[in-house]
Write a protein that holds these residues in place. Structure first.
Motif, PDB file in Angstrom:
ATOM      1  N   ARG A  17       0.852  -1.191   0.000  1.00 53.54           N
ATOM      2  CA  ARG A  17       0.000   0.000   0.000  1.00 53.54           C
ATOM      3  C   ARG A  17       0.886   1.239   0.000  1.00 53.54           C
ATOM      4  NH1 ARG A  17      -5.300  -1.479   1.181  1.00 53.54           N
ATOM      5  NH2 ARG A  17      -5.697   0.277  -0.230  1.00 53.54           N
ATOM      6  N   SER A  18       0.306   2.362  -0.414  1.00 53.89           N
ATOM      7  CA  SER A  18       1.056   3.621  -0.447  1.00 53.89           C
ATOM      8  C   SER A  18       1.298   4.134   0.971  1.00 53.89           C
ATOM      9  CB  SER A  18       0.273   4.669  -1.241  1.00 53.89           C
ATOM     10  OG  SER A  18      -0.888   5.051  -0.518  1.00 53.89           O
ATOM     11  N   GLN A  19       2.237   5.061   1.082  1.00 53.92           N
ATOM     12  CA  GLN A  19       2.515   5.662   2.379  1.00 53.92           C
ATOM     13  C   GLN A  19       1.294   6.413   2.896  1.00 53.92           C
ATOM     14  OE1 GLN A  19       5.406   5.211   4.223  1.00 53.92           O
ATOM     15  NE2 GLN A  19       4.149   6.131   5.836  1.00 53.92           N
ATOM     16  N   GLU A  20       0.546   7.049   2.000  1.00 53.90           N
ATOM     17  CA  GLU A  20      -0.663   7.771   2.420  1.00 53.90           C
ATOM     18  C   GLU A  20      -1.683   6.817   3.039  1.00 53.90           C
ATOM     19  OE1 GLU A  20      -4.087  10.846   0.736  1.00 53.90           O
ATOM     20  OE2 GLU A  20      -2.835   9.740  -0.692  1.00 53.90           O
ATOM     21  N   VAL A  21      -1.852   5.650   2.445  1.00 52.78           N
ATOM     22  CA  VAL A  21      -2.776   4.661   2.998  1.00 52.78           C
ATOM     23  C   VAL A  21      -2.272   4.183   4.353  1.00 52.78           C
ATOM     24  CG1 VAL A  21      -3.714   2.325   2.714  1.00 52.78           C
ATOM     25  CG2 VAL A  21      -3.727   3.925   0.788  1.00 52.78           C
ATOM     26  N   LEU A  22      -0.979   3.896   4.441  1.00 54.51           N
ATOM     27  CA  LEU A  22      -0.406   3.443   5.708  1.00 54.51           C
ATOM     28  C   LEU A  22      -0.642   4.489   6.807  1.00 54.51           C
ATOM     29  CD1 LEU A  22       2.875   1.508   6.106  1.00 54.51           C
ATOM     30  CD2 LEU A  22       2.275   3.266   7.750  1.00 54.51           C
ATOM     31  N   ASP A  23      -0.388   5.748   6.480  1.00 54.85           N
ATOM     32  CA  ASP A  23      -0.590   6.827   7.465  1.00 54.85           C
ATOM     33  C   ASP A  23      -2.044   6.930   7.897  1.00 54.85           C
ATOM     34  OD1 ASP A  23       2.107   7.393   7.280  1.00 54.85           O
ATOM     35  OD2 ASP A  23       1.847   9.113   5.938  1.00 54.85           O
ATOM     36  N   THR A  24      -2.960   6.733   6.942  1.00 56.00           N
ATOM     37  CA  THR A  24      -4.391   6.824   7.263  1.00 56.00           C
ATOM     38  C   THR A  24      -4.842   5.620   8.092  1.00 56.00           C
ATOM     39  OG1 THR A  24      -4.678   7.952   5.136  1.00 56.00           O
ATOM     40  CG2 THR A  24      -6.677   7.335   6.305  1.00 56.00           C
ATOM     41  N   ILE A  25      -4.279   4.457   7.828  1.00 57.70           N
ATOM     42  CA  ILE A  25      -4.574   3.271   8.647  1.00 57.70           C
ATOM     43  C   ILE A  25      -4.255   3.563  10.106  1.00 57.70           C
ATOM     44  CG2 ILE A  25      -3.729   0.935   9.191  1.00 57.70           C
ATOM     45  CD1 ILE A  25      -3.570   0.441   6.148  1.00 57.70           C
ATOM     46  N   VAL A  26      -3.097   4.175  10.343  1.00 61.26           N
ATOM     47  CA  VAL A  26      -2.696   4.509  11.713  1.00 61.26           C
ATOM     48  C   VAL A  26      -3.628   5.573  12.304  1.00 61.26           C
ATOM     49  CG1 VAL A  26      -0.854   5.497  13.147  1.00 61.26           C
ATOM     50  CG2 VAL A  26      -0.288   3.866  11.321  1.00 61.26           C
ATOM     51  N   ARG A  27      -3.889   6.615  11.541  1.00 58.53           N
ATOM     52  CA  ARG A  27      -4.729   7.709  12.040  1.00 58.53           C
ATOM     53  C   ARG A  27      -6.144   7.252  12.380  1.00 58.53           C
ATOM     54  NH1 ARG A  27      -5.035  11.393   7.653  1.00 58.53           N
ATOM     55  NH2 ARG A  27      -7.065  10.538   7.107  1.00 58.53           N
ATOM     56  N   ASP A  28      -6.692   6.378  11.520  1.00 59.91           N
ATOM     57  CA  ASP A  28      -8.082   5.947  11.696  1.00 59.91           C
ATOM     58  C   ASP A  28      -8.213   4.609  12.424  1.00 59.91           C
ATOM     59  OD1 ASP A  28      -8.988   8.252  10.477  1.00 59.91           O
ATOM     60  OD2 ASP A  28      -9.132   7.340   8.495  1.00 59.91           O
ATOM     61  N   HIS A  29      -7.087   4.089  12.892  1.00 57.80           N
ATOM     62  CA  HIS A  29      -7.097   2.860  13.690  1.00 57.80           C
ATOM     63  C   HIS A  29      -7.767   1.714  12.917  1.00 57.80           C
ATOM     64  CE1 HIS A  29      -7.623   0.421  17.429  1.00 57.80           C
ATOM     65  NE2 HIS A  29      -6.457   0.966  17.679  1.00 57.80           N
TER      66      HIS A  29
END
Length: 197
Positions: free
Chosen positions: A106-118
């Motif tokens: 997955r892209s870094q943006e998706v990874l970051d959003t996974i963390v942000r949105d739990h």
């Protein structure tokens, strides 16, 4: 690595305990959607219109099944490359989507959003669509029937075998496996090739 049975929908306390590399077996209902359906959902979101499904707490399997043979519930049900959905995923996660099932990075943006949105990203084994279809107990089209195999479906699964690729802390199995392999090139090999994910 743990082996865990999970009943859907995903709950925050379950997501919190999962770690990249865990083997899980899903039971319950989830949506099936790929590129074309994601684009339609995004068009509705951009237009400020209501979605035909609620994403709150849901899991989406990136899969377009082949036609079911006589007497079968569904045809081959292997995962689609998840990066094809990356441009839509952050918005859907922000709307409450909690789990995704696919294959590949997955892209870094998706990874970051996974963390942000739990949230969490699972991998299904590529090339095993016929076997995975045996875990599906029910399948019904809920919208976009005109898209054929890319229509949004609601499926009921029993013991669907998956691996946690990216957990809610941002741990990424691909990165961890690559580091481990670099440190031990005589080991078992890259996790992506080993598991077909």
């Amino acid at each position: 690595m743990q082996e865990i049975k999970i009943r859907l929908p995903l709950r925050d306390e379950v997501i919190e305990k999962l770690r990249a590399g865990d083997y899980v077996y899903l039971k319950g209902d989830l949506y099936v959607a790929r590129d074309a359906a994601h684009k339609r959902l995004m068009d509705l979101i951009k237009a400020g219109k209501k979605l035909p499904i609620s994403l709150e707490g849901e899991t989406i399997y990136y899969m377009g099944p082949s036609p079911a043979r006589e007497g079968q519930i569904i045809g081959s049900a292997g995962p689609t490359t998840a990066s094809r959905m990356d441009k839509y995923t952050p918005t859907l996660l922000d709307l409450g989507l909690k789990g995704m099932v696919g294959k590949g990075k997955r892209s870094q943006e998706v990874l970051d959003t996974i963390v942000r949105d739990h949230a969490i990203y699972f991998a299904a084994v590529g090339g095993a669509g016929a076997l995975l279809s045996k875990c599906i107990r029910k399948s019904e089209i809920v919208c976009y029937e005109d898209l054929g195999a890319e229509a949004i479906r609601r499926i009921t699964v029993e013991a669907l075998p998956l691996v946690v690729l990216i957990d809610c802390k941002g741990n990424n199995l691909y990165e961890a496996a690559s580091r481990e392999y670099a440190d031990n090139p005589g080991g078992t090999g890259d996790v992506g090739s080993e598991f077909g994910i």
